[in-house]
Design a protein around this motif. Structure first.
Motif, mmCIF file in Angstrom:
data_model
loop_
_atom_site.group_PDB
_atom_site.id
_atom_site.type_symbol
_atom_site.label_atom_id
_atom_site.label_comp_id
_atom_site.label_asym_id
_atom_site.label_seq_id
_atom_site.Cartn_x
_atom_site.Cartn_y
_atom_site.Cartn_z
ATOM 1 N N LEU A 1 0.846 -1.187 0.000
ATOM 2 C CA LEU A 1 0.000 0.000 0.000
ATOM 3 C C LEU A 1 0.876 1.230 0.000
ATOM 4 C CD1 LEU A 1 -2.805 -0.899 2.522
ATOM 5 C CD2 LEU A 1 -3.005 -0.604 0.062
ATOM 6 N N GLY B 1 0.796 5.173 0.618
ATOM 7 C CA GLY B 1 0.083 6.363 1.101
ATOM 8 C C GLY B 1 0.816 7.602 0.647
ATOM 9 N N VAL C 1 -4.666 -5.446 4.790
ATOM 10 C CA VAL C 1 -4.791 -4.296 3.896
ATOM 11 C C VAL C 1 -5.748 -3.251 4.446
ATOM 12 C CG1 VAL C 1 -5.664 -3.588 1.635
ATOM 13 C CG2 VAL C 1 -4.092 -5.504 1.808
ATOM 14 N N ALA C 2 -6.858 -3.674 4.898
ATOM 15 C CA ALA C 2 -7.874 -2.736 5.390
ATOM 16 C C ALA C 2 -7.345 -1.953 6.587
ATOM 17 C CB ALA C 2 -9.144 -3.492 5.758
ATOM 18 N N ASP D 1 -4.677 0.511 5.433
ATOM 19 C CA ASP D 1 -5.352 1.579 4.704
ATOM 20 C C ASP D 1 -5.970 2.577 5.672
ATOM 21 O OD1 ASP D 1 -6.670 2.191 1.808
ATOM 22 O OD2 ASP D 1 -8.087 2.613 3.432
ATOM 23 N N LEU E 1 -3.231 4.600 7.498
ATOM 24 C CA LEU E 1 -2.603 5.638 6.672
ATOM 25 C C LEU E 1 -3.530 6.838 6.552
ATOM 26 C CD1 LEU E 1 -0.951 3.522 3.825
ATOM 27 C CD2 LEU E 1 0.192 4.728 5.676
ATOM 28 N N ARG E 2 -4.811 6.547 6.314
ATOM 29 C CA ARG E 2 -5.767 7.647 6.157
ATOM 30 C C ARG E 2 -5.939 8.415 7.461
ATOM 31 N NH1 ARG E 2 -8.171 7.248 1.102
ATOM 32 N NH2 ARG E 2 -8.017 5.160 0.241
ATOM 33 N N GLU F 1 -4.144 10.145 -0.250
ATOM 34 C CA GLU F 1 -4.672 9.027 -1.019
ATOM 35 C C GLU F 1 -3.873 7.781 -0.676
ATOM 36 O OE1 GLU F 1 -3.097 8.904 -5.379
ATOM 37 O OE2 GLU F 1 -3.656 10.985 -4.965
ATOM 38 N N VAL F 2 -4.509 6.640 -0.846
ATOM 39 C CA VAL F 2 -3.821 5.379 -0.588
ATOM 40 C C VAL F 2 -4.034 4.494 -1.802
ATOM 41 C CG1 VAL F 2 -3.669 3.361 0.909
ATOM 42 C CG2 VAL F 2 -4.201 5.581 1.900
ATOM 43 N N ASN F 3 -2.941 4.009 -2.377
ATOM 44 C CA ASN F 3 -3.040 3.185 -3.579
ATOM 45 C C ASN F 3 -2.482 1.794 -3.313
ATOM 46 O OD1 ASN F 3 -3.802 5.576 -5.038
ATOM 47 N ND2 ASN F 3 -1.629 6.115 -5.012
ATOM 48 N N LEU F 4 -3.062 0.836 -4.025
ATOM 49 C CA LEU F 4 -2.547 -0.526 -3.974
ATOM 50 C C LEU F 4 -1.560 -0.647 -5.134
ATOM 51 C CD1 LEU F 4 -3.103 -3.096 -2.318
ATOM 52 C CD2 LEU F 4 -4.654 -3.793 -4.138
#
Lengths: 170, 457
Positions: free
Chosen positions: A4, A6, A150-151, A154, A157-158, A164-167
């Motif tokens: 991930l 961020g 992952v969740a 995510d 980071l947020r 934004e958070v990208n895979l």
């Protein structure tokens, strides 16, 4: 393994997020920054940089080389000057000093290359998680984690103001 | 009938910034893009003068050193004067990069890159003069301690040998310093250019991505290099001064020489940075990055070092008088009132009198004044070396062997060529490398933004 990425606007939140992630047991972390920030220096690796060893050893080799070279060369071809000693330490100090700096400086460059792992990657290539924004004014915190985390990552980071958070890697 | 306004004249709304866009990147990389006819005209002019100087040098190698004005008893002339001058110019870069770095003077960020580049170029220019001066350039490598059939080694007691070590160390370390600082900026350029530039910057940036590991090693390296370069910069001009001070020539044999030369070097180096950066800032519209605040700080440094240099002038005269040595006293008397009185008074007026204008804030922040005064300082510092070297040699102990040296056209052409060479290298640097340390400017900008600071720096 997913990764991930961020994206952040400031170094402070990156450092905090990295600290939280490390406390939670995530170790596959990477930070990308557009400039050097003291906050980020110890975010992933708290040990002092090993570059210091290179500089020290280089400088020591330099000072020994400088004196040894001048002394050996003046004994190898002795020139009698008014019965003075062949090895004139005060004047050779200039040589010893300059070579300390020269070897120390070159060793520092070598240290940067080895400790910073440069040259890095293939020519013209870069990490999958690298983004051209990181050489603009944004920061990246890249976390490698298991599918089921992952969740959580995510959300974390947020929560630390990742805009934004990208895979990046599935 | 006037035609209707063209469609393109209608202002289009600002497009949303593309990802990876940064105003700092755009502003500072723009300096490297394209080139106006004026640039090529200037570059062409410098190339022309450099060519003239190179041809003169070839002529000198062919004919012999007789084409220089060397005449008994003066065998160190304009070439050595110019060598010392350029070594002096080279001192500002390391001072700004290393010493001000250690003192955490953030204002250095706007000028450190250009000053470091000028250091490298000035050392290159200076180095050539050793080759020009020795005449038999093909034997210049004799100065290096290399194993040879004769089993003969160099004389490490000689200040000229110290010079070899000091100058070559200084050249190497300044190149390393400049390059390490450039790496992150080269990565920025790599991400934003195409074609041959992309290839060049990809190669030079070494795959830099700005990871925390890389930055940590980078910060450390810069710190350590600063720690090494600080004593180095003080040593280099000290060693150059010992070329003179270790001899027994009246006017040279003085313990004050090392600090006096170092202060003079910093003085002239800062002046050169100002002389070059004032037009650069104007031409490339970098007012936002190199502010009057930066120039004012440089002016303060010039004022401080001018006072030190002025103090050294006074001390030299005092010591000459107080020593009671007739040769020393005569040498200094003739310095001011002998055949070289013009050089001496030019030196004093340019180096001590003009910089006093910087006591006034209004003049420190007035760019034309800065430009004029810094140019005069450059002239004055060249004459300082001329005064020390030429008056010293032309008036030694025995009046029967006194003589007068006048530079010849060959020496003056090569002198002009050195300035053109320096300017040519700087013009090329402007278009190939970022002239302001982009990453360091960002460091301040991002820091200020994150902490909502509104102070200038």
């Amino acid at each position: 393994m997913p990764s991930l990425q961020g994206i952040f606007d400031a170094p402070g939140p990156v450092a905090e997020a990295a600290k939280r992630l490390r406390n939670r047991g995530f170790s596959d972390l990477e930070i990308y920054a557009p400039a050097a920030f003291p906050e980020l220096d110890d975010a992933l690796d708290t040990k002092p940089s090993r570059v210091r060893l290179f500089t020290l050893i280089g400088g020591l080799i330099g000072v020994v080389t400088g004196y040894a070279m001048a002394i050996w060369m003046s004994i190898d071809w002795p020139v009698m000057i008014g019965g003075k000693p062949f090895a004139s330490i005060p004047t050779y100090t200039v040589i010893g000093f300059e070579l300390t700096i020269l070897f120390g400086g070159l060793a520092t460059l070598l240290g940067l290359l080895i400790v910073g792992r440069l040259p890095y990657g293939s020519f013209g290539g870069h990490d999958k998680a690298y983004d051209v924004r990181f050489s603009a004014e944004e920061f990246g915190l890249v976390v490698g984690c298991r599918e089921r985390d992952v969740a959580e990552v995510d959300a974390l980071l947020r929560a630390h103001h990742a805009k934004e958070v990208n895979l990046v890697e599935a | 009938m006037t035609p209707p306004p063209a469609l393109s004249a209608v202002p289009t709304p600002e497009a949303a910034p593309a990802p990876g866009d940064s105003k700092i990147n755009r502003d500072l990389l723009r300096v490297m893009e394209g080139a106006s006819p004026g640039y090529f005209l200037l570059l062409g002019a410098t190339v022309l003068v450099v060519t003239a100087a190179a041809l003169t040098w070839i002529y000198q190698i062919y004919i012999g050193l007789g084409v220089a004005g060397y005449t008994h008893p003066v065998f160190w002339g304009v070439y050595i004067v110019t060598f010392v001058f350029w070594v002096g110019i080279a001192h500002a870069g390391t001072l700004i990069s290393a010493i001000l770095y250690l003192f955490r003077a953030k204002w250095r960020n706007a000028i450190n890159r250009s000053a470091e580049a000028m250091t490298v170029m000035a050392v290159m220019t200076a180095g050539m003069f050793l080759g020009i001066h020795v005449g038999r350039i093909w034997k210049a490598y004799f100065i290096l301690p290399y194993p040879n059939q004769r089993g003969l080694w160099v004389n490490f007691r000689s200040p000229l040998e110290w010079d070899t070590f000091a100058i070559s160390t200084y050249a190497t370390i300044s190149i390393v310093f400049l390059y390490i600082g450039l790496i992150p900026d080269l990565a920025i350029a790599r991400d934003r250019f195409a074609g041959w530039r992309r290839l060049l910057y990809t190669a030079l940036a070494l795959g830099w991505q700005g990871t925390s590991r890389q930055w940590k090693a980078h910060t450390r390296s810069v710190l350590h290099l600063s720690g090494l370069a600080t004593p180095l910069v003080l040593s280099v001009h000290s060693v150059v001064s010992w070329d003179f001070a270790m001899s027994i020539v009246p006017g040279w044999h003085a313990t004050i020489f090392a600090p006096y030369f170092v202060a003079g070097a910093i003085f002239s180096g800062f002046a050169m940075v100002l002389t070059v950066m004032i037009p650069v800032r104007r031409i490339f519209g970098l007012e936002e990055y190199i502010t009057d605040y930066h120039f004012e700080n440089m002016a303060r440094f010039i004022l401080l070092t001018s006072l030190i240099v002025g103090y050294a002038y006074v001390t030299e005269y005092f010591v000459a008088w107080y020593s009671g040595v007739e040769a020393e006293q005569t040498s200094f008397w003739l310095r001011a009132f002998g055949p070289y009185w013009f050089s001496t008074w030019t030196m004093i007026v340019c180096n001590v009198v003009f910089p006093q204008l910087f006591w006034f804030k209004r003049l420190r922040t007035h760019v034309p004044t800065l430009f004029v005064v810094s140019t005069f300082v450059n002239i004055g510092m060249w004459f300082e070396r001329y005064v020390i070297i030429i008056t010293g040699l032309s008036r030694e102990y025995d009046p029967a062997v006194w003589g007068v040296y006048t530079p010849t056209w060959a020496e003056l052409t090569i002198l002009a060529g050195s300035f053109a060479f320096f300017a040519m290298l700087f013009l090329l640097f402007l278009k190939i490398f970022p002239v302001i340390a982009i990453a360091e400017v960002k460091e301040l900008a991002i820091h200020d933004r994150a902490h909502g600071a509104h102070g200038a720096h």
